[in-house]
Design a protein around this motif. Structure first.
Motif, PDB file in Angstrom:
ATOM      1  N   TRP A   1       0.817  -1.222   0.000  1.00 11.83           N
ATOM      2  CA  TRP A   1       0.000   0.000   0.000  1.00 11.83           C
ATOM      3  C   TRP A   1       0.850   1.271   0.000  1.00 11.83           C
ATOM      4  CZ3 TRP A   1      -3.717  -1.523   4.612  1.00 11.83           C
ATOM      5  CH2 TRP A   1      -4.437  -2.673   4.251  1.00 11.83           C
TER       6      TRP A   1
ATOM      7  N   THR B   1      -2.747  -2.896  10.975  1.00 13.49           N
ATOM      8  CA  THR B   1      -2.098  -1.927  10.091  1.00 13.49           C
ATOM      9  C   THR B   1      -1.966  -0.556  10.752  1.00 13.49           C
ATOM     10  OG1 THR B   1      -4.248  -1.620   9.039  1.00 13.49           O
ATOM     11  CG2 THR B   1      -2.680  -3.043   7.919  1.00 13.49           C
TER      12      THR B   1
ATOM     13  N   ALA C   1     -13.174  -6.864  14.585  1.00 16.01           N
ATOM     14  CA  ALA C   1     -12.637  -7.602  13.437  1.00 16.01           C
ATOM     15  C   ALA C   1     -11.238  -8.102  13.792  1.00 16.01           C
ATOM     16  CB  ALA C   1     -12.554  -6.684  12.212  1.00 16.01           C
TER      17      ALA C   1
HETATM   18  C1  LIG Z   1      -5.693  -6.048   5.463  1.00 18.74           C
HETATM   19  C2  LIG Z   1      -6.608  -5.371   6.435  1.00 18.74           C
HETATM   20  C3  LIG Z   1      -6.059  -4.689   7.503  1.00 18.74           C
HETATM   21  C4  LIG Z   1      -6.908  -4.062   8.445  1.00 18.74           C
HETATM   22  N1  LIG Z   1      -6.338  -3.408   9.508  1.00 18.74           N
HETATM   23  C5  LIG Z   1      -7.142  -2.879  10.464  1.00 18.74           C
HETATM   24  C6  LIG Z   1      -6.590  -2.249  11.622  1.00 18.74           C
HETATM   25  O1  LIG Z   1      -5.366  -2.125  11.764  1.00 18.74           O
HETATM   26  N2  LIG Z   1      -7.429  -1.742  12.561  1.00 18.74           N
HETATM   27  C7  LIG Z   1      -8.801  -1.834  12.448  1.00 18.74           C
HETATM   28  O2  LIG Z   1      -9.511  -1.363  13.352  1.00 18.74           O
HETATM   29  N3  LIG Z   1      -9.339  -2.401  11.351  1.00 18.74           N
HETATM   30  C8  LIG Z   1      -8.552  -2.922  10.364  1.00 18.74           C
HETATM   31  N4  LIG Z   1      -9.134  -3.485   9.266  1.00 18.74           N
HETATM   32  C9  LIG Z   1     -10.594  -3.349   9.085  1.00 18.74           C
HETATM   33  C10 LIG Z   1     -11.393  -4.374   9.866  1.00 18.74           C
HETATM   34  O3  LIG Z   1     -11.511  -5.550   9.094  1.00 18.74           O
HETATM   35  C11 LIG Z   1     -12.808  -3.847  10.193  1.00 18.74           C
HETATM   36  O4  LIG Z   1     -13.433  -3.497   8.989  1.00 18.74           O
HETATM   37  C12 LIG Z   1     -12.806  -2.635  11.108  1.00 18.74           C
HETATM   38  O5  LIG Z   1     -12.002  -2.881  12.256  1.00 18.74           O
HETATM   39  C13 LIG Z   1     -14.226  -2.317  11.549  1.00 18.74           C
HETATM   40  O6  LIG Z   1     -14.256  -1.114  12.280  1.00 18.74           O
HETATM   41  P1  LIG Z   1     -15.404  -0.831  13.360  1.00 18.74           P
HETATM   42  O7  LIG Z   1     -15.425  -1.948  14.331  1.00 18.74           O
HETATM   43  O8  LIG Z   1     -15.189   0.539  13.867  1.00 18.74           O
HETATM   44  O9  LIG Z   1     -16.725  -0.785  12.470  1.00 18.74           O
HETATM   45  P2  LIG Z   1     -17.900  -1.851  12.299  1.00 18.74           P
HETATM   46  O10 LIG Z   1     -17.359  -3.181  11.945  1.00 18.74           O
HETATM   47  O11 LIG Z   1     -18.859  -1.205  11.396  1.00 18.74           O
HETATM   48  O12 LIG Z   1     -18.493  -2.005  13.748  1.00 18.74           O
HETATM   49  C14 LIG Z   1     -19.250  -1.041  14.402  1.00 18.74           C
HETATM   50  C15 LIG Z   1     -19.769  -1.676  15.680  1.00 18.74           C
HETATM   51  O13 LIG Z   1     -20.466  -0.695  16.436  1.00 18.74           O
HETATM   52  C16 LIG Z   1     -21.597  -1.299  17.015  1.00 18.74           C
HETATM   53  N5  LIG Z   1     -22.594  -0.227  17.259  1.00 18.74           N
HETATM   54  C17 LIG Z   1     -23.262   0.509  16.338  1.00 18.74           C
HETATM   55  N6  LIG Z   1     -24.054   1.402  16.944  1.00 18.74           N
HETATM   56  C18 LIG Z   1     -23.897   1.246  18.277  1.00 18.74           C
HETATM   57  C19 LIG Z   1     -24.447   1.871  19.428  1.00 18.74           C
HETATM   58  N7  LIG Z   1     -25.325   2.878  19.330  1.00 18.74           N
HETATM   59  N8  LIG Z   1     -24.066   1.444  20.639  1.00 18.74           N
HETATM   60  C20 LIG Z   1     -23.167   0.425  20.783  1.00 18.74           C
HETATM   61  N9  LIG Z   1     -22.601  -0.200  19.719  1.00 18.74           N
HETATM   62  C21 LIG Z   1     -22.963   0.210  18.485  1.00 18.74           C
HETATM   63  C22 LIG Z   1     -22.077  -2.325  16.017  1.00 18.74           C
HETATM   64  O14 LIG Z   1     -22.820  -3.345  16.665  1.00 18.74           O
HETATM   65  C23 LIG Z   1     -20.742  -2.830  15.457  1.00 18.74           C
HETATM   66  O15 LIG Z   1     -20.296  -3.969  16.172  1.00 18.74           O
HETATM   67  C24 LIG Z   1      -8.311  -4.110   8.300  1.00 18.74           C
HETATM   68  C25 LIG Z   1      -8.854  -4.795   7.219  1.00 18.74           C
HETATM   69  C26 LIG Z   1      -8.031  -5.436   6.294  1.00 18.74           C
HETATM   70  C27 LIG Z   1      -8.661  -6.174   5.155  1.00 18.74           C
END
Ligand SMILES: Cc1cc2nc3c(=O)[nH]c(=O)nc-3n(C[C@H](O)[C@H](O)[C@H](O)COP(=O)(O)OP(=O)(O)OC[C@H]3O[C@@H](n4cnc5c(N)ncnc54)[C@H](O)[C@@H]3O)c2cc1C
Ligand SMILES: Nc1ncnc2c1ncn2[C@@H]1O[C@H](COP(=O)(O)O)[C@@H](O)[C@H]1O
Lengths: 246, 322
Positions: free
Chosen positions: A41, B251, B268
């Motif tokens: 990347w 990452t 995740a």
């Molecule tokens: C190669 C690769 C590397 C990656 N590296 C990273 C990394 O370093 N770090 C990282 O974080 N991700 C990384 N990801 C992305 C990872 O796969 C997820 O997509 C990401 O972590 C999701 O972020 P999130 O949990 O904030 O969002 P979401 O998966 O959308 O989760 C949001 C959560 O909030 C909850 N929620 C929503 N509303 C409320 C509410 N009102 N009250 C309580 N809970 C609520 C939901 O139930 C859900 O569980 C990587 C992906 C790939 C493919």
């Protein structure tokens, strides 16, 4: 300008982690490998951008067996002009760094790019080793790199901020998030990658200074204790009395 | 001799440095050898204070040029100091400074290097040293044996607690030639006021469940009462809701605080990779099926917009009663 980009491959980020029964080796059966995200990347894309702006060539170098050629072809599809594969199992940082340095010693490069670290063994060792073998400056964890003439201005991540440094060519740099935006290879790139040169080079022998004793899996969590969302005083009590973290 | 490089970014000893000295002292005891700390450049405090953390000798090369990092210069000076004192083990911190130098020193001293070490498994006074470190982003532990005459370790943050059980010593000034730097530091921009994420003991982290960057006030408030540093998931940083340096995970940055509170983060595998070495994990999520609960010690199933202010209030009450 000539840029060398060192690319490694790591298990897909969602791959399960298991080891051979003797605990000495990673069990790669059924695991898909990807190009190390920092190499793909950031390091590779920035090298390609600089070449596109200033002219020159980007050489992608990988230390690994023939089975890893898909990763190398992907680097060519993203924009590297040619590739080099050092035909050996990358058994340690010391081994890999020495192979990279030997190749770079006989083929002058203006900038040698690496990723910040490989996401499997999390070493962040190879870049500094390559730089020392070649007696070159090393800038670790660069999140921005601009070149004007012979001088680069580089921002690098430090604890709680960034440091801005200036360095003259040639040098070694490891790329962190921010240095470039991920590029998805397009059809044309993928087609062209097939015809770009891929040189296979024999490795030099290296004495291994470090040996794996064993790999183990950390003890599993005993299970989550759920606390009623109305009872935050109870959570605070648990964190204080039971977990002793506040 | 176990020699610890006591790094001093911008003239200060940080937690990572005190941890490294404590670790060096413990290892030296196991090996039946003395422990010395070496300081490069000028510092704004008394370097002899490192004696409190177990350094029997504190050495300093007080050349101003060493106040900023050029990995080549630091490597040459450290290698020379190691040679002068007859170091058998060199300990560095696994920081942006340590990682810039450790690999170079290994090549220069033909030493075996293990970086990101979390503990010592076997220490023999003559011969091999076995150390362990988390690999595969914390999903496994590897043990490595080093058998070279000189060994180099870089110590992962929060792996040991700094222990001030000794007393200050007199600083010995070393006369070592400092080669000219090829890297010129132009500027340092740090985020003021907060403990940097890799050093933080308590981290409050939020994800896409926050819905909008304007909602971060409740996160800041919780962090404030806890004296915590804030972090976020990758999509949050990628959409510029929060600054990049807050992004944790495979990452982003890998951290291992004592307490990690994950709010509106699904858990995740790539996120967990950066935080699963935390001592205690609290998850607040409205979805009881969120994968993060499997990695958590304490969980709250509920709407974060209600739970977080309630938790902040409870902590405020608790702190007031202390
Ligand atoms: C190669 C690769 C590397 C990656 N590296 C990273 C990394 O370093 N770090 C990282 O974080 N991700 C990384 N990801 C992305 C990872 O796969 C997820 O997509 C990401 O972590 C999701 O972020 P999130 O949990 O904030 O969002 P979401 O998966 O959308 O989760 C949001 C959560 O909030 C909850 N929620 C929503 N509303 C409320 C509410 N009102 N009250 C309580 N809970 C609520 C939901 O139930 C859900 O569980 C990587 C992906 C790939 C493919
Ligand atoms: N087998 C390899 N072939 C080419 N480059 C590599 C290899 N292994 C590591 N590297 C490079 O070294 C960087 C740092 O790796 P590491 O020191 O293992 O964390 C990676 O991001 C790559 O750029």
């Amino acid at each position: 300008m000539k840029f060398l980009v060192c690319i490694s491959q790591t298990p897909d980020t969602t791959a399960r982690v298991a080891f051979t029964p003797d605990g000495k080796n990673y069990d790669a059966s059924g695991v898909t490998f990807i190009m190390n995200p920092y190499d793909e990347w950031y390091a590779l894309v920035r090298a390609c951008e600089l070449k596109e702006a200033l002219g020159g060539t980007v050489v992608a170098l990988h230390v690994g067996p023939a089975a890893n050629e898909t990763t190398i072809r992907k680097a060519l599809a993203i924009g590297a002009d040619e590739a080099v594969r050092i035909d050996a199992e990358p058994t340690s940082s010391a081994f890999t760094a020495r192979q990279i340095a030997e190749y770079a010693r006989t083929n002058h490069f203006d900038i040698i790019f690496l990723g910040k670290e490989t996401i499997d063994y999390n070493g962040a060792e190879v870049g500094a080793m390559v730089a020392e073998h070649l007696d070159l400056p090393f800038i670790a964890f660069a999140s921005k790199l601009d070149l004007s003439g012979n001088t680069a201005v580089v921002e690098r991540d430090i604890e709680g901020g960034v440091e801005v440094v200036e360095v003259d060519l040639p040098f070694v740099v490891s790329a962190a998030k921010g240095m470039a935006e991920q590029r998805i290879p397009n059809m044309r790139g993928i087609m062209m990658a097939r015809t770009k040169p891929l040189h296979v080079v024999a490795p030099v022998p290296v004495d291994e200074p470090v040996a794996v004793v064993r790999f183990t899996l950390p003890p599993a969590k005993t299970g989550v204790k759920l606390v009623d969302p109305e009872q935050m005083d109870e959570l605070v009590r648990l964190l204080h009395e039971e977990a002793k973290v506040i | 001799m176990v020699l610890v490089y006591a790094e001093s970014p911008r003239g200060q000893f940080k937690k990572a440095t005190l941890e490294a000295v404590t670790f060096g002292k413990n290892l030296a005891e196991q090996l039946g050898q003395p422990c010395a700390a070496v300081v490069l450049g000028k510092v704004q405090t008394d370097a002899g204070e490192l004696g409190r953390y177990g350094a029997a000798r504190v050495l300093q090369v007080p050349d101003e040029q060493l106040n900023t990092l050029d990995s080549q210069v630091a490597t040459q000076v450290l290698a020379e100091v190691a040679r002068q004192v007859g170091a058998t083990v060199l300990v560095l911190s696994h920081t942006s400074t340590g990682k810039s130098i450790a690999g170079r020193l290994a090549v220069r001293l033909q030493a075996g290097l293990v970086s990101g070490v979390s503990g010592v498994s076997e220490a023999e006074s003559q011969g091999r040293l076995v150390v362990r470190k988390p690999v595969f982003s914390g999903k496994a532990i590897a043990e490595y044996a080093i058998a070279t005459p000189v060994k180099i370790l870089s110590l992962m943050g929060n792996a040991v607690r700094p222990e001030a059980t000794g007393s200050p010593v007199t600083v010995e000034t070393l006369d070592v030639a400092v080669p000219p730097a090829r890297v010129r530091v132009r500027e340092v921009r740090t985020v003021e006021g907060r403990v940097p994420l890799p050093e933080a003991e308590v981290v409050v982290s939020a994800g896409r469940g926050m819905k909008d960057p304007a909602n971060w006030g409740i996160i800041e408030e919780l962090a404030e009462v806890l004296g915590a540093t804030t972090a976020c998931s990758r999509p949050v940083a990628d959409s510029h809701w929060r600054p990049h340096h807050e992004h944790v995970g495979q990452t982003g940055i890998a951290i291992r605080p004592n307490l990690y509170i994950a709010i509106g983060i699904s858990g995740a595998i790539q996120h967990l990779a950066g935080v699963n070495n935390s001592k205690v994990i609290v998850v607040i999520n409205k979805d009881p099926e969120a994968p993060f609960f499997k990695a958590a010690d304490y969980g709250v199933v509920g709407d974060l917009f209600e739970v977080v202010p309630r938790l902040t209030e409870a902590i405020r009450k608790f702190k007031a009663a202390q």
